[in-house]
Structure formats: C-alpha cells, structure tokens
Design an enzyme around this catalytic site. Structure first.
Site, PDB file in Angstrom:
ATOM      1  N   GLY A 188      -8.706   3.769  -8.604  1.00  0.00           N
ATOM      2  CA  GLY A 188      -7.845   4.879  -8.996  1.00  0.00           C
ATOM      3  C   GLY A 188      -7.840   5.086 -10.505  1.00  0.00           C
ATOM      4  N   GLN A 189      -7.771   6.331 -10.901  1.00  0.00           N
ATOM      5  CA  GLN A 189      -7.655   6.668 -12.327  1.00  0.00           C
ATOM      6  C   GLN A 189      -6.314   6.202 -12.897  1.00  0.00           C
ATOM      7  OE1 GLN A 189      -7.822  10.954 -13.331  1.00  0.00           O
ATOM      8  NE2 GLN A 189      -6.412  10.377 -14.987  1.00  0.00           N
ATOM      9  N   HIS A 221      -3.378   4.144  -2.743  1.00  0.00           N
ATOM     10  CA  HIS A 221      -4.383   3.294  -2.094  1.00  0.00           C
ATOM     11  C   HIS A 221      -5.060   4.034  -0.939  1.00  0.00           C
ATOM     12  CE1 HIS A 221      -1.315   0.179  -3.535  1.00  0.00           C
ATOM     13  NE2 HIS A 221      -2.407  -0.163  -4.198  1.00  0.00           N
ATOM     14  N   GLN A 262      -4.667 -12.552 -12.702  1.00  0.00           N
ATOM     15  CA  GLN A 262      -4.446 -11.391 -13.568  1.00  0.00           C
ATOM     16  C   GLN A 262      -2.995 -11.221 -14.000  1.00  0.00           C
ATOM     17  OE1 GLN A 262      -5.969  -8.639 -10.437  1.00  0.00           O
ATOM     18  NE2 GLN A 262      -4.383  -7.245 -11.152  1.00  0.00           N
ATOM     19  N   LEU A 276       0.822  -1.215   0.000  1.00  0.00           N
ATOM     20  CA  LEU A 276       0.000   0.000   0.000  1.00  0.00           C
ATOM     21  C   LEU A 276       0.852   1.260   0.000  1.00  0.00           C
ATOM     22  CD1 LEU A 276      -2.883  -0.979   2.475  1.00  0.00           C
ATOM     23  CD2 LEU A 276      -2.752  -1.288  -0.019  1.00  0.00           C
ATOM     24  N   ASP A 324      -5.146   3.317 -13.047  1.00  0.00           N
ATOM     25  CA  ASP A 324      -5.441   2.170 -13.907  1.00  0.00           C
ATOM     26  C   ASP A 324      -6.696   2.503 -14.706  1.00  0.00           C
ATOM     27  OD1 ASP A 324      -3.523  -0.145 -12.723  1.00  0.00           O
ATOM     28  OD2 ASP A 324      -4.189   1.206 -11.139  1.00  0.00           O
ATOM     29  N   SER A 363       2.837   0.225  -6.730  1.00  0.00           N
ATOM     30  CA  SER A 363       3.578  -0.773  -5.956  1.00  0.00           C
ATOM     31  C   SER A 363       4.789  -1.245  -6.747  1.00  0.00           C
ATOM     32  CB  SER A 363       2.673  -1.961  -5.634  1.00  0.00           C
ATOM     33  OG  SER A 363       1.502  -1.511  -4.977  1.00  0.00           O
ATOM     34  N   ARG A 364       4.698  -1.196  -8.068  1.00  0.00           N
ATOM     35  CA  ARG A 364       5.793  -1.675  -8.922  1.00  0.00           C
ATOM     36  C   ARG A 364       6.974  -0.705  -8.967  1.00  0.00           C
ATOM     37  NH1 ARG A 364       1.320  -4.245 -12.075  1.00  0.00           N
ATOM     38  NH2 ARG A 364       1.752  -6.476 -11.943  1.00  0.00           N
TER      39      ARG A 364
HETATM   40  P1  AMP Z   1      -3.310  -2.177  -7.086  1.00  0.00           P
HETATM   41  O1  AMP Z   1      -2.964  -2.521  -5.674  1.00  0.00           O
HETATM   42  O2  AMP Z   1      -2.157  -1.705  -7.890  1.00  0.00           O
HETATM   43  O3  AMP Z   1      -4.118  -3.265  -7.760  1.00  0.00           O
HETATM   44  O4  AMP Z   1      -4.283  -0.924  -7.015  1.00  0.00           O
HETATM   45  C1  AMP Z   1      -5.429  -0.947  -6.208  1.00  0.00           C
HETATM   46  C2  AMP Z   1      -6.233   0.312  -6.438  1.00  0.00           C
HETATM   47  O5  AMP Z   1      -5.462   1.451  -6.130  1.00  0.00           O
HETATM   48  C3  AMP Z   1      -6.665   0.463  -7.911  1.00  0.00           C
HETATM   49  O6  AMP Z   1      -7.977   0.981  -7.965  1.00  0.00           O
HETATM   50  C4  AMP Z   1      -5.665   1.451  -8.426  1.00  0.00           C
HETATM   51  O7  AMP Z   1      -6.121   2.197  -9.535  1.00  0.00           O
HETATM   52  C5  AMP Z   1      -5.468   2.337  -7.223  1.00  0.00           C
HETATM   53  N1  AMP Z   1      -4.197   3.051  -7.347  1.00  0.00           N
HETATM   54  C6  AMP Z   1      -2.980   2.506  -7.591  1.00  0.00           C
HETATM   55  N2  AMP Z   1      -2.037   3.480  -7.703  1.00  0.00           N
HETATM   56  C7  AMP Z   1      -2.692   4.652  -7.564  1.00  0.00           C
HETATM   57  C8  AMP Z   1      -2.283   6.028  -7.587  1.00  0.00           C
HETATM   58  N3  AMP Z   1      -1.015   6.382  -7.808  1.00  0.00           N
HETATM   59  N4  AMP Z   1      -3.225   6.971  -7.404  1.00  0.00           N
HETATM   60  C9  AMP Z   1      -4.519   6.629  -7.196  1.00  0.00           C
HETATM   61  N5  AMP Z   1      -4.965   5.362  -7.148  1.00  0.00           N
HETATM   62  C10 AMP Z   1      -4.073   4.383  -7.325  1.00  0.00           C
END
Ligand code: AMP
Length: 282
Positions: free
Chosen positions: A149-150, A38, A63, A34, A152, A188-189
C-alpha cells in the site's frame, strides 16, 4: 476452499506445483487486523489473474522498537482469516515467531540512506526489521507479484529498492491509500484511538489535502507548504508532529521546490498512537 498454514514446510508442499508450472503467485504481506486497505491488495492480486493469492499475517517483532506497541498490536487470526477469504485470498500464511526466527537467527537485510530518513529517523531499526521479514517472506512464498500500500510510502520505496538491489524476481504493485469515509487513512492502529484522538487525527488528511490544493494552485515553495501543514496540525491540541517532509518520490530526499512528481508525507502522534499519511503530487 481457503487454506490457513502456519509452517514453511506446509506452505512449501502446497506451493511446489505452482512454482514448477510457473503459475503466477500474488502475495500481500500484512500484520493482520485486516481492514479494507489490506483487502484492496488481495482484490488486486485476484484481478491480476494470479493462480494463487496469498496473504501473510505476522506481527513481526523485529520491526518494533523498545517501548513500541508490539504487545498491544491487535491480533485476531480467526476474524482475519474470514476477511482475507472474503477479499479473495486462497491461502493465509500465519507463522509463529519461532517459525520465522528460530533459535540462532542472526542474518538481517539492512539498507543505507533511504532507511535513515522520515520514519527511519524516528524508529531506529524499524526498516531493518521490515526488510528482513519481507525478504524471508519472499523466500518462502516466491511470489511473482507482491502487493503493497502507498499508505506506507517509505516502506514501498525501500522494498522496491531491495528487490532491485538484490535481484529479486518479484514485480511490486503499489496500491492507493484506502480511507475511511471521513478521510482518515485506514490503519490497524486506528483501533487504538479514543473518540477525541480519532476526531483529531482527521487533521493529517486535511493538512495534506490543503498542501495538495496549494500546490495545484501553483505554490512551489517547500518552506511555505511545510509551514502551512505544520500550522494546521499544530492547531490540533492532541497532535504531536514527528515530521512533515516534501521529498523526491524515489530518493526520498528533501526537494527545494515542488516541480514534477513529489511526495508530501506526515507522521504524528495522538496520545501513544503514531499515525502516518502521505499524498503524491505531480
Ligand atoms: P500492515 O498490516 O499495516 O503491515 O500493512 C500491510 C500492507 O497493507 C502494507 O503494504 C500496507 O501499506 C498496506 N496498507 C495498510 N493500510 C493501508 C491503506 N489504508 N490503504 C492501502 N494499503 C494499506
């Protein structure tokens, strides 16, 4: 007190009173590791006066394609729980793979067209995995409000499409991209990036900013805008561009010229790390 639960049965017990009373549940699905992106989703859920704010943490094997980073993906539940608590989560749902995909699992959510473009073209099966896990998470949490989040962008479009197509009773909220102080979109990457690639990765945001600036100055020609973004990213030695696309915000189809709301999206690899970013222009 924040709770951490690992099974659907435990979750069901806790949520039943909320479902019965119709108390609103806010939900942000994540893969953990996180960061403030997030947290912004969890904070919004709290600000929206949900009776309960839930984060799920699940690195979804469905995925990831063969050769992708499923094994390397950062996992640190203890630290994530702490971050989620500080961001205002009331509950973390962290199921095991066997809990989500028990032996005999053969049912999937798939979608045409929207999933074939952009990242879907480079990551076959990715969105089928995303849709399937999000549908299942919606089924076990039954949230009233879901926060994404926008960052993705394509994912947010296809999840909204699934909600509409399958009559799911969830209101989707898409939150702005949270960035590092230097502009890199939080991900996270990003933890995979060495010093050189971390610096080089800034070009994604810079190239999108440049496109936005050109559009603001009246440039409508998609070919010219794409060429400029390609040129900027191409000038960075460590960057390998997957795509730069300028698309309609809902159909994700390429537009011929920029008029009305449009999204500029990029995906590029820095070494083995694949990063995405986008900007919405109007
Ligand atoms: P993930 O853990 O990468 O699958 O992301 C989980 C959620 O967090 C998804 O809805 C993402 O779009 C959102 N998210 C990831 N990075 C960001 C960011 N930099 N800003 C806003 N939302 C994010």
């Amino acid at each position: 007190m924040m709770r951490v639960v690992h099974t659907v049965a435990e979750l069901h017990k806790i949520l039943l009173p909320y479902w019965r009373k119709g108390d609103p549940i806010g939900f942000a699905p994540t893969m953990g590791a996180l960061h403030d992106g997030h947290c912004s989703l969890l904070r919004q859920s709290r600000a929206d006066h949900n009776a309960l704010t839930i984060a799920s943490i699940f690195v979804n094997p469905l995925q990831f394609g063969p050769g992708e980073d499923y094994d390397e993906y950062p996992r640190d539940l203890q630290n994530d729980v702490k971050i989620a608590r500080e961001a205002g989560a009331d509950l973390v749902f962290a199921p095991s793979v066997a809990e989500m995909y028990p032996r005999g699992f053969v049912t999937f959510v798939d979608m045409e067209k929207l999933t074939e473009r952009l990242c879907g073209a480079h990551r076959p099966g990715h969105f089928k995995g995303v849709l399937t896990v999000v549908f299942k998470l919606f089924a076990v949490v039954r949230p009233n409000h879901a926060y994404f989040g926008q960052k993705d962008y394509q994912q947010s479009v296809i999840i909204q499409r699934m909600i509409t197509d399958l009559n799911l009773d969830v209101k989707m909220h898409i939150m702005p991209i949270i960035r590092e102080p230097d502009g890199l979109a939080m991900s996270s990457r990003n933890a995979y990036l060495g010093t050189k690639h971390r610096q080089e990765a800034l070009v994604l945001h810079q190239a999108l900013d440049r496109a936005k600036e050109l559009i603001g100055g009246g440039e409508k020609n998609v070919k010219k805008l794409q060429a400029e973004v390609r040129r900027l990213i191409g000038a960075v030695k460590g960057a390998k561009l997957d795509y730069v696309s300028i698309v309609h915000p809902e159909t994700l189809e390429d537009v011929n010229d920029v008029s009305g709301k449009t999204v500029v999206l990029v995906a590029a690899r820095f070494g083995k790390t694949r990063l995405i970013d986008n900007v919405i222009v109007d």
